[in-house]
Design an enzyme around this catalytic site. Structure first.
Site, PDB file in Angstrom:
ATOM      1  N   PRO A  80       0.872  -1.182   0.000  1.00 13.54           N
ATOM      2  CG  PRO A  80      -0.072  -1.115   2.148  1.00 13.54           C
ATOM      3  CD  PRO A  80       0.812  -1.937   1.263  1.00 13.54           C
ATOM      4  CG  LEU A  81       3.352   2.024  -2.336  1.00 11.73           C
ATOM      5  CD1 LEU A  81       3.798   1.727  -3.759  1.00 11.73           C
ATOM      6  CD2 LEU A  81       4.566   2.301  -1.455  1.00 11.73           C
ATOM      7  CB  THR A  82       0.024   7.293   1.356  1.00  8.65           C
ATOM      8  OG1 THR A  82      -0.580   6.453   2.318  1.00  8.65           O
ATOM      9  CG2 THR A  82      -0.625   8.657   1.388  1.00  8.65           C
ATOM     10  CB  CYS A 165       1.095   4.896   9.388  1.00  8.62           C
ATOM     11  SG  CYS A 165       1.304   6.558   8.740  1.00  8.62           S
ATOM     12  CE  LYS A 204       3.354  -2.411   4.606  1.00 10.77           C
ATOM     13  NZ  LYS A 204       3.693  -1.068   5.103  1.00 10.77           N
ATOM     14  CG  HIS A 234       8.977  -1.815   6.633  1.00 10.97           C
ATOM     15  ND1 HIS A 234       8.762  -0.458   6.632  1.00 10.97           N
ATOM     16  CD2 HIS A 234      10.256  -1.988   6.174  1.00 10.97           C
ATOM     17  CE1 HIS A 234       9.863   0.160   6.212  1.00 10.97           C
ATOM     18  NE2 HIS A 234      10.773  -0.738   5.918  1.00 10.97           N
ATOM     19  CG  ASN A 266       7.586  -4.205   3.191  1.00 13.01           C
ATOM     20  OD1 ASN A 266       7.250  -3.280   3.941  1.00 13.01           O
ATOM     21  ND2 ASN A 266       7.889  -4.009   1.942  1.00 13.01           N
ATOM     22  CG  ASP A 268      15.808  -2.170   2.351  1.00 14.61           C
ATOM     23  OD1 ASP A 268      15.090  -1.155   2.295  1.00 14.61           O
ATOM     24  OD2 ASP A 268      16.567  -2.419   3.289  1.00 14.61           O
ATOM     25  NE  ARG A 292      11.822   2.182   0.199  1.00 16.02           N
ATOM     26  CZ  ARG A 292      12.969   2.071   0.867  1.00 16.02           C
ATOM     27  NH1 ARG A 292      13.758   3.122   0.968  1.00 16.02           N
ATOM     28  NH2 ARG A 292      13.312   0.929   1.429  1.00 16.02           N
TER      29      ARG A 292
HETATM   30  C1  LIG Z   1       5.446   6.750  -0.900  1.00 18.52           C
HETATM   31  C2  LIG Z   1       5.151   5.723   0.131  1.00 18.52           C
HETATM   32  C3  LIG Z   1       3.875   5.608   0.636  1.00 18.52           C
HETATM   33  C4  LIG Z   1       3.580   4.628   1.585  1.00 18.52           C
HETATM   34  N1  LIG Z   1       2.292   4.498   2.039  1.00 18.52           N
HETATM   35  C5  LIG Z   1       1.977   3.473   2.876  1.00 18.52           C
HETATM   36  C6  LIG Z   1       0.634   3.236   3.265  1.00 18.52           C
HETATM   37  O1  LIG Z   1      -0.293   3.939   2.864  1.00 18.52           O
HETATM   38  N2  LIG Z   1       0.392   2.185   4.093  1.00 18.52           N
HETATM   39  C7  LIG Z   1       1.405   1.367   4.549  1.00 18.52           C
HETATM   40  O2  LIG Z   1       1.140   0.430   5.295  1.00 18.52           O
HETATM   41  N3  LIG Z   1       2.674   1.577   4.184  1.00 18.52           N
HETATM   42  C8  LIG Z   1       2.978   2.591   3.359  1.00 18.52           C
HETATM   43  N4  LIG Z   1       4.274   2.764   2.956  1.00 18.52           N
HETATM   44  C9  LIG Z   1       5.319   1.814   3.406  1.00 18.52           C
HETATM   45  C10 LIG Z   1       5.467   0.690   2.377  1.00 18.52           C
HETATM   46  O3  LIG Z   1       4.266  -0.010   2.244  1.00 18.52           O
HETATM   47  C11 LIG Z   1       6.587  -0.286   2.751  1.00 18.52           C
HETATM   48  O4  LIG Z   1       6.274  -0.894   3.967  1.00 18.52           O
HETATM   49  C12 LIG Z   1       7.940   0.402   2.888  1.00 18.52           C
HETATM   50  O5  LIG Z   1       8.155   1.295   1.825  1.00 18.52           O
HETATM   51  C13 LIG Z   1       9.092  -0.615   2.916  1.00 18.52           C
HETATM   52  O6  LIG Z   1       9.106  -1.414   1.786  1.00 18.52           O
HETATM   53  P1  LIG Z   1      10.103  -1.129   0.524  1.00 18.52           P
HETATM   54  O7  LIG Z   1      11.483  -1.118   1.054  1.00 18.52           O
HETATM   55  O8  LIG Z   1       9.811  -2.253  -0.416  1.00 18.52           O
HETATM   56  O9  LIG Z   1       9.716   0.222   0.000  1.00 18.52           O
HETATM   57  C14 LIG Z   1       4.588   3.762   2.038  1.00 18.52           C
HETATM   58  C15 LIG Z   1       5.880   3.884   1.517  1.00 18.52           C
HETATM   59  C16 LIG Z   1       6.169   4.841   0.572  1.00 18.52           C
HETATM   60  C17 LIG Z   1       7.542   4.919   0.013  1.00 18.52           C
END
Ligand SMILES: Cc1cc2nc3c(=O)[nH]c(=O)nc-3n(C[C@H](O)[C@H](O)[C@H](O)COP(=O)(O)O)c2cc1C
Length: 420
Positions: A80-82, A165, A204, A234, A266, A268, A292
């Site tokens: 999920p990515l805001t 969050c 999560k 994460h 989750n 990197d 990401r």
């Molecule tokens: C731009 C952005 C928005 C995010 N929004 C959310 C979100 O709405 N809900 C959530 O649980 N995690 C959110 N995350 C965290 C990611 O879901 C993830 O846990 C975190 O980026 C680590 O994983 P990665 O290393 O694969 O990026 C967000 C991360 C990024 C970079």
């Protein structure tokens, strides 16, 4: 129904008061609401003994065996990515092989107030065949009613609780990672959400809150008892944000503790190589979530499935952008407003996408937190796409969506796109 369940689970009176306030606002909001926002008739539920016939739903409680079953094993889950994880972007990732998708985080109280903006965040595209909605909240009644509403009004496969969050005001409200410090409330949230619907409830979370202190392993047996269907971890604490590397050894420890409830790891993953290394460190996880990595290279899902590294040319990358823009215009509209909405979200995405370093240019595979030296691409477009300058992202948006309107300015919302 949700009030009854929460009462039986002894959610506190204060929690309930908050819900009542929220329901009042909701009724006011309903009048001016948009047509595709569900009507939220929460006001009919009250503290008084209900009148009228006894319905099945009054006496029949959902049993565990009636929960919808999902086979999570081996699946690739787009985080999920805001802001950036909007419907057009998720549609793109589905095309590139993501198995599971989840809405951006939606604030439960806002959904209950029938806020059109919040409901817009949780729309599902038809290609999303395993789709969940992520809820953020600090109150069992609100979270439970919201879950009931989602099951009644939407076609959704699971509901995810945001327990990670790190944003200050969310944390201070006791939502997101703040909920980690309120074990009793959290217990009510998870158990009541579980009982009110047949939707699998997933969690999560992060490894903890403070600095380098991992605490979440203590919660794993509890999540299991409370009926979580999937836990995604994460591998960092709230205070670590994106510094240091995600702790995959710790993810393994937690995964063993929550067994047989499946866990996704989750943090990197930016390549097939990272994926296999993560699985080596955490062999007992059921799957991985990618955030990401998918923003920097949406084709990562296909790379993992084909066990390859793709050397994508700048024109192929430009085609990926074209796809996104077409999906955006289809979703937000192709009038002036739709074009400008698509542009804003494209620019937000470009603030991550520019970090991609073409495979042909690198000696070793790209790692998430390693900043590359400034480099020249193999053609002008590749160089332009590597630029970290907002004005270059705007130029790219103009190639796809025409000139920016006068007075246009843009600054990316997320800091997570920067190098650590
Ligand atoms: C731009 C952005 C928005 C995010 N929004 C959310 C979100 O709405 N809900 C959530 O649980 N995690 C959110 N995350 C965290 C990611 O879901 C993830 O846990 C975190 O980026 C680590 O994983 P990665 O290393 O694969 O990026 C967000 C991360 C990024 C970079």
């Amino acid at each position: 129904m949700s009030e009854k369940i929460c009462k039986e689970n002894k959610a506190s009176k204060d929690d309930k008061k908050e819900t009542e306030n929220c329901c009042k606002v909701n009724l006011e909001a309903k009048d001016g609401g948009e047509s595709d926002v569900p009507k939220v008739d929460i006001a009919v539920e009250s503290d008084n003994t209900p009148s009228g016939p006894v319905l099945d739903t009054d006496i029949v409680k959902t049993r565990k065996c009636e929960l919808k079953k999902i086979d999570w094993t081996g699946k690739l889950y787009l985080s999920p990515l805001t802001t950036v994880g909007n419907l057009p972007y998720r549609r793109l990732c589905k095309k590139w092989g993501a198995d599971i998708t989840c809405s951006e985080m939606a604030v439960a109280t806002e959904l209950l107030k029938a806020s059109p903006q919040e409901w817009a965040l949780i729309k599902r595209h038809e290609s999303e065949d395993l789709f969940g909605v992520q809820l953020c909240g600090n109150n069992p009644y609100v979270m439970t009613k919201c879950t009931q509403l989602l099951e009644d009004q939407m076609t959704v496969d699971f509901v995810d609780i945001n327990l990670g969050c790190p944003i200050e005001f969310i944390y201070k409200q006791g939502s997101g990672s703040g909920l980690l410090q309120r074990t009793n409330v959290l217990q009510s949230v998870v158990t009541c959400m579980n009982q009110v619907s047949s939707l699998p409830v997933t969690i999560k979370t992060r490894t903890g809150i403070h600095k380098d202190t991992n605490i979440i392993h203590n919660m794993m047996p509890k999540f299991k008892d409370w009926g979580a269907s999937l836990i995604t971890l994460h591998g960092r604490t709230r205070e670590q944000r994106y510094t240091k590397q995600a702790d995959w050894d710790y993810i393994e420890k937690c995964s063993q503790l929550c067994c047989p409830v499946p866990m996704f790891g989750n943090g990197d993953i930016l390549s097939y190589e990272d994926y296999t290394e993560s699985l080596k460190k955490s062999p007992s996880i059921s799957g991985v979530m990618i955030g990401r990595g998918a923003l920097i290279k949406p084709w990562i899902f296909q790379e993992i499935k084909e066990k390859k590294v793709f050397d994508i040319s700048s024109s192929e990358r430009f085609d990926v952008l074209k796809d996104y823009v077409n999906y955006g215009l289809e979703h937000w509209g192709s009038d002036t407003r739709g074009v400008e909405t698509t542009r804003r979200f494209l620019l937000e995405w470009l603030s991550f996408l520019h970090r991609y370093i073409p495979v042909g240019i690198l000696e070793a595979s790209q790692k998430m937190n390693q900043r590359p030296p400034i480099y020249h691409g193999r053609d002008d477009m590749e160089t332009l796409m590597a630029s970290s300058n907002c004005s270059d992202w705007i130029k790219i948006s103009e190639m796809l969506l025409g000139k920016i309107p006068t007075g246009f300015s843009f600054l990316p919302k997320h800091k997570a796109n920067s190098w650590k």
